[in-house]
Scaffold this motif. Structure first.
Motif, short mmCIF file in Angstrom:
data_model
loop_
_atom_site.label_atom_id
_atom_site.label_comp_id
_atom_site.label_asym_id
_atom_site.label_seq_id
_atom_site.Cartn_x
_atom_site.Cartn_y
_atom_site.Cartn_z
N LEU A 57 1.89 11.23 2.02
CA LEU A 57 1.67 10.80 0.64
C LEU A 57 0.91 11.88 -0.14
CD1 LEU A 57 0.70 7.04 1.27
CD2 LEU A 57 2.92 7.95 0.58
N GLY A 60 1.36 11.98 -4.56
CA GLY A 60 0.64 10.99 -5.33
C GLY A 60 -0.86 11.02 -5.16
N ALA A 242 7.62 7.97 -2.27
CA ALA A 242 7.39 6.54 -2.17
C ALA A 242 8.57 5.84 -1.49
CB ALA A 242 7.16 5.95 -3.57
N LEU A 255 1.02 2.47 0.46
CA LEU A 255 1.79 2.30 -0.76
C LEU A 255 1.11 1.38 -1.78
CD1 LEU A 255 5.43 2.11 0.62
CD2 LEU A 255 4.36 3.99 -0.65
N TYR A 260 1.43 4.54 -6.45
CA TYR A 260 2.61 4.22 -5.65
C TYR A 260 3.26 2.88 -6.02
CZ TYR A 260 1.87 8.41 -2.99
OH TYR A 260 1.74 9.73 -2.64
#
Length: 327
Positions: A57, A60, A242, A255, A260
């Motif tokens: 991730l 983000g 995502a 998430l 996200y």
């Protein structure tokens, strides 16, 4: 620039604590450029970010890129999968171990990030109380609304009112994790959170103090940078990131972090990319504002609107080797 100490080092068990330098600030403040200018033979970074702990991730969360990680060693970045949970207590244990490891190798550990709750956990440590297993099981079986109602009955002062900011022993009613945790503590000890925090202040800490800077270039500049950042996240592939994460890990804790849920709404066709850009900008502005408000109430950081690497290194060295040193 000589910043000196933001406060007098606290005494721990008869000796002075070693001061660990901190560079705090929101995404877009300019922390990454400063980190990339530090001497990698002298400094190592201890991440102070509750989102960059996750693998996969990186877009983000604005996690350091491979070049940055290769240039200067980072600790606590990309250490768990998105379907795993990670508590502030686990962060404290790992961060303190990393700090000691860096010190043992004759380098300077620098905390970098904006997770105020993680920093507070490093400073105050966990609450030392005997948890009643029956109470814990009963609270775990409740819905959030039931926990909140009972906590308001037992300790109404620990819930902030509309417009108030959370602080030591006081939490937002929508903070499900801490509502659950505080209710277990209050029921197990028959004490209010205010009383438990007062008790904690008299307990010995980690042997470290944490002081430093909060980099905040001002709302106008930061808002512009965050708008650019929102566009960059989309261009760099936050939608693909995502989507891929959900396919692999399902609806997971990773998430649920900032940006996200909005990205997945776009993936699912519930908003356009232009609408996503606006939403990402808004949620990051809101988060940056909360960070600023939280850190403004902490005497152990000094706000600066600009900073260069030379001044940062001087400040960090001054703090680390100042009167708080105990070796």
């Amino acid at each position: 620039m000589h910043l000196g100490h933001t406060q007098h080092p606290r005494k721990r068990r008869g000796h002075l604590s070693l001061i660990i330098p901190v560079l705090a600030g929101p995404t877009g403040a300019g922390k990454t450029d400063l980190v990339n200018s530090l001497d990698p033979e002298r400094f190592e970074i201890i991440s102070l970010d509750s989102r960059q702990i996750y693998r996969y991730l990186t877009i983000g969360t604005a996690a350091p890129n491979p070049e940055t990680l290769k240039y200067i060693k980072h600790h606590l970045v990309g250490i768990i999968d998105p379907d795993q949970t990670f508590t502030a207590m686990e962060y404290r244990q790992m961060a303190l171990a990393s700090i000691q490891d860096v010190i043992d190798r004759n380098r300077i550990p620098m905390l970098v990030g904006g997770a105020g709750f993680y920093l507070q956990m490093l400073i105050t440590g966990p609450f030392d109380f005997e948890e009643d297993p029956e109470i814990r099981n009963r609270v775990k079986g409740m819905e959030h609304s039931e926990r909140l109602e009972l906590l308001l009955q037992k300790d109404p002062e620990c819930i902030v009112a509309t417009g108030e900011s959370p602080s030591q022993g006081r939490i937002h009613p929508n903070d499900a994790y801490r509502v659950e945790r505080y209710l277990i503590m209050v029921l197990s000890t028959n004490k209010t959170m205010k009383e438990l925090w007062e008790q904690k202040r008299n307990e010995p800490g980690s042997g470290f103090d944490f002081q430093g800077l909060f980099l905040y270039p001002g709302e106008e500049v930061l808002w512009q940078r965050l708008e650019i950042r929102a566009s960059e996240m989309i261009e760099q592939g936050i939608l693909e990131e995502a989507r891929s994460c959900r396919q692999r890990f399902g609806s997971c804790p990773g998430l649920k972090i900032l940006g996200y849920p909005e990205a997945l709404s776009c993936v699912d066709g519930d908003m356009s990319k232009e609408e996503l850009k606006e939403r990402l900008w808004i949620v990051h502005r809101q988060y940056a504002r909360r960070q600023r408000i939280w850190f403004q109430k902490r005497s152990y950081v000094k706000f600066v609107d600009s900073l260069n690497s030379v001044d940062l290194e001087e400040a960090a060295i001054n703090l680390f080797s100042g009167p708080g040193i105990n070796h």
